[in-house]
Design an enzyme around this catalytic site. Structure first.
Site, PDB file in Angstrom:
ATOM      1  N   SER A 689       0.802  -1.222   0.000  1.00 18.35           N
ATOM      2  CA  SER A 689       0.000   0.000   0.000  1.00 18.35           C
ATOM      3  C   SER A 689       0.833   1.269   0.000  1.00 18.35           C
ATOM      4  O   SER A 689       0.270   2.363  -0.095  1.00 18.35           O
ATOM      5  CB  SER A 689      -0.950   0.001   1.207  1.00 18.35           C
ATOM      6  N   LYS A 732      -6.296   3.763   8.781  1.00 18.33           N
ATOM      7  CA  LYS A 732      -5.384   4.720   8.162  1.00 18.33           C
ATOM      8  C   LYS A 732      -5.965   6.136   8.200  1.00 18.33           C
ATOM      9  O   LYS A 732      -5.243   7.112   8.425  1.00 18.33           O
ATOM     10  CB  LYS A 732      -5.091   4.293   6.724  1.00 18.33           C
TER      11      LYS A 732
END
Length: 808
Positions: A689, A732
């Site tokens: 990611s 996140k």
């Protein structure tokens, strides 16, 4: 046993200086002893023949190690006894039997011959006899005789004739030798006595040996009497028990075995077992009635029947199907967790409409400390069912699940049946904790044994190895928990409905602390709210600077630590009221353990802000890219995993493919080294990611364009520049919000995941959806453009360098 030879009257025989040597094993011969010796070794037979051919005398020396077959001089003690061969008899098997009388002590000084037999020069040992028998010597001799009598009374085997001779001996040396030769001493102890030349010292040594022998005999007699007493007690109890049975039978009382069988039959009937199970129980009861009650097999069958009647085959609790009351219980016990609560209420609603529905298999997956285990207890409370918890962490034996077969000693049912029995009903809420940490080894695969347990289509006939009859588990509501999905075997994962529990936001932790943790800890520490007041800013500081976790376990520990400090001060009588603020918090909890990541002071070239997921929640990472003169190498540092390194190579390849669009000269890549570093180098990092973050950092470093510090990004990059979706978006996003970042670049295919993010978080944040890396750079670069910046015009009269094209 050796016999005493009376001293011959007249002159003693003269002992020559040179004699053949006869090694003897496992015995030490004393003077005046007469004993038979069996001789089988060729060298020993030759030595006897030599002695018989001369004066019939031979030197008798004891071997140090009896296992040596052909001993040399070094294998023999030097001090021994000169013996006189009185008789010799040859046996049919080739051995020789000789009758030997000990004459006097002697010492082998020098060996003149070693083959075929040993001949040595000897030196006679002359003892210094006492001039007169003093009172001390007389007392010593009397003490030795008394101890010998006591040893004989305790069981020491000495011939009566020897005892008569001992009573009449007045020579201390002869007395010591006679007792030593009849005590059955070990070889080394007997040799030690033989080598003592002073008669009084030798008798003193015998006195010590007798004292120790008496202590051993006393202990031995005590052990034998205790063992005999235990045997007698057992036999007496057996006879009394048999007499009691006979008396009860004569009086017409009920037979004990019949009583036991009748009670078991009553319990079997009351258990309301299924027909197949009842047949097996009655069969085992008939077997028990035919067995002897004291046999081991009877005890095994009796234990089996006890388990059969105690398992709740037909006992169930009635579910509380009041949806509003259940919702109230769940809200009271847990803060937020709306998705989980909604799932439980759905189950109750369906159960209300269809009472025969099978129990669901729910799996809670989330980081530690978010309330997975306590949530199971709340579900049991809401349903009004019993609750059982079983930890699967580290379980490696399949028998823990299915049980042991009855043929094994100490066999028991598996922990599933044990839990059902302990719960007392056949429909409890059964929590299988830490299912992602189950192990496998040579004892079997417990996860495979759980396949039948956690399958609603099969667990209605679960067979435990110990019970060997099917038990219906379909009514049990199984709840499993774990931290990760990846380590759960796929066949097992397929049987469960997985509900993800994400980490708590700071606001959620504050709410949990105010509503649950602080009141709980105040009550446990005996402190009231009037005594201790934790202000909201102080609680915020504890949450952010003293803990770093997805759950609230460490937060509760810090609150408990604070309560203990306050309790200590109150106990000393120093103060009675406390108001905790951020300023005085360090006095109670010490310096902060975690400091927030420093924000960048300004937009920097080559530094991009990424978002990462950890087991404790989300976090931000800074990806730094630096260019330097070199040969086109790529250096990666910061404990990066293989996947993250591959993302860095893919990002660099994409930037090179877009060099013309980005305004990067082609020769830069062959003359420049690029170093990519992710700080916190001691912490391992991996995953795809960070791909677009690395690409943005490389593009920024090569184009010298700064990246906005207020923008964070996450997404996987491909060689063609496409941005692929990622996981953990909620965690996140929370990490970005904690850092004050209000713009987050995410893959367009993650747009659906925004529904899981609370509205109060999305309200203050802007999410940018991107499909390509070019879209990322447009929003990340400070000037908001991807196209190359126009080069400055050349001055008039100036001509371009030869071989170079002017930038238009």
């Amino acid at each position: 046993m050796a016999e005493l030879a009376e001293q011959q009257e007249g002159k003693e025989p003269e002992i020559p200086d040179v004699l053949p040597v006869l090694p003897v094993r496992d015995i030490v011969i004393f003077p005046y002893m007469i004993l038979p010796l069996f001789v089988g070794r060729e060298m020993s037979i030759s030595a006897i023949d030599k002695a018989l051919s001369s004066d019939r005398m031979i030197m008798l020396l004891t071997q140090r190690d009896m296992s040596v077959e052909n001993p040399g001089p070094e294998d023999l003690y030097s001090v021994g006894v000169v013996g006189l061969i009185m008789r010799m008899l040859k046996l049919p098997d080739g051995r020789v039997k000789v009758l030997v009388q000990g004459l006097a002590k002697a010492k082998a000084v020098n060996y003149l011959q070693k083959e075929p037999f040993q001949i040595a020069t000897i030196e006679k040992i002359i003892e210094k006899k006492p001039a007169e028998i003093t009172i001390g010597i007389e007392a010593l001799m009397r003490s030795v005789r008394e101890q010998l009598d006591k040893a004989v009374s305790l069981g020491k085997n000495i011939l009566p004739d020897i005892m008569v001779v001992i009573e009449n001996l007045d020579d201390p040396g002869r007395l010591a030798d006679l007792i030593a030769s009849n005590m059955g001493l070990k070889t080394d102890n007997a040799q030690e006595v033989l080598e003592i030349t002073d008669p009084v010292m030798r008798l003193t040594k015998i006195n010590e040996i007798l004292g120790r022998e008496i202590e051993l005999l006393i202990v031995q007699q005590k052990i034998q009497s205790e063992a005999r007493g235990e045997i007698d007690k057992t036999q007496r109890e057996y006879f009394l028990r048999e007499q009691l049975k006979a008396i009860q039978k004569e009086l017409g009382d009920m037979d004990e075995r019949a009583e036991e069988a009748r009670e078991l039959k009553k319990k079997i009937d009351e258990a309301k077992m299924p027909e197949k199970v009842m047949k097996e129980a009655e069969k085992q009861l008939r077997r028990l009635q035919k067995m002897h009650p004291d046999s081991a097999e009877a005890a095994t069958v009796r234990t089996y029947l006890d388990w059969m009647v105690e398992v709740p085959w037909s006992k169930s609790t009635k579910d509380m199907l009041d949806i509003k009351a259940a919702e109230k219980v769940l809200n009271k016990d847990h803060y937020d967790l709306e998705k989980v609560k909604e799932r439980i209420l759905e189950y109750l609603s369906v159960r209300k409409l269809n009472a025969k529905m099978k129990g669901p298999i729910i799996c809670f997956i989330g980081p530690p400390g978010v309330g997975k285990t306590s949530l199971g207890r709340s579900i049991a409370r809401a349903l009004g069912r019993g609750f059982m918890r079983m930890s699967l962490g580290g379980v490696r034996d399949e028998a823990e699940i299915r049980g042991h077969r009855r043929t094994y000693v100490g066999a028991l049912p598996g922990r599933i049946i044990q839990g059902i029995k302990q719960a007392g009903t056949n429909n409890p809420v059964f929590m299988l904790d830490e299912i992602d940490k189950i192990g496998t080894d040579f004892r079997g695969d417990p996860s495979s044994a759980l396949l039948e347990v956690l399958d609603p289509e099969q667990n209605n006939s679960f067979v435990d190895h110990y019970l060997s009859v099917p038990f219906d588990l379909s009514k049990v509501m199984f709840i499993t928990t774990g931290n990760m999905v990846d380590t759960i075997p796929s066949p097992l994962r397929d049987r469960m409905e997985i509900i993800h529990l994400s980490g708590y936001t700071t606001e959620e932790k504050m709410g949990i602390a105010e509503n649950y943790l602080i009141p709980k800890q105040l009550e446990e520490h005996g402190i009231t709210e009037k005594i201790l007041n934790i202000t909201e800013p102080a609680l915020m500081t504890i949450t952010t600077q003293y803990t770093r976790e997805a759950g609230v376990r460490n937060l509760e520990r810090e609150i408990a630590h604070l309560c203990r400090k306050v309790a200590r001060i109150i106990a000393d009588g120093k103060k009675k009221e406390f108001v905790i603020t951020p300023k005085n918090l360090s006095r109670f909890l010490g310096v902060p353990k975690f400091l927030p990541e420093e924000e960048m002071a300004k937009d920097e070239i080559g530094v991009a802000t990424g978002l990462a997921w950890t087991e404790t929640g989300g976090d931000i990472i800074y990806v730094e890219a630096l260019t330097m003169k070199g040969k086109g190498g790529l250096t990666l540092t910061g404990q990066l995993g293989d996947v993250m390194k591959e993302s860095a190579h893919a990002a660099l390849s994409y930037v090179r493919s877009r060099a013309k669009t980005l305004g990067i000269k082609d020769e830069i890549f062959s003359k420049t080294d690029i170093h990519i570093h992710v700080p916190a180098g001691a912490i391992p990092k991996d995953g795809p990611s960070a791909g677009i973050t690395i690409a943005a950092a490389i593009a920024s470093a090569l184009t010298s364009r700064p990246i906005k510090r207020s923008v964070a990004m996450t997404g996987e990059v491909t060689l063609r520049g496409r941005v692929l979706p990622i996981g953990g978006l909620k965690e996140k996003s929370l990490a970005a919000r904690r850092m004050g970042i209000n713009t987050v670049i995410i893959p367009a295919r993650n747009k659906k995941d925004l529904e899981d993010i609370p509205k109060y978080i999305k309200k203050d944040m802007s999410f940018v959806f991107v499909e390509t890396v070019d879209d990322v750079l447009k929003h990340a670069f400070k000037n908001g453009t991807v196209s190359p910046v126009a080069a400055p015009r050349a001055k008039k009269g100036a001509s371009p360098r030869r071989g170079k094209k002017r930038v238009k």
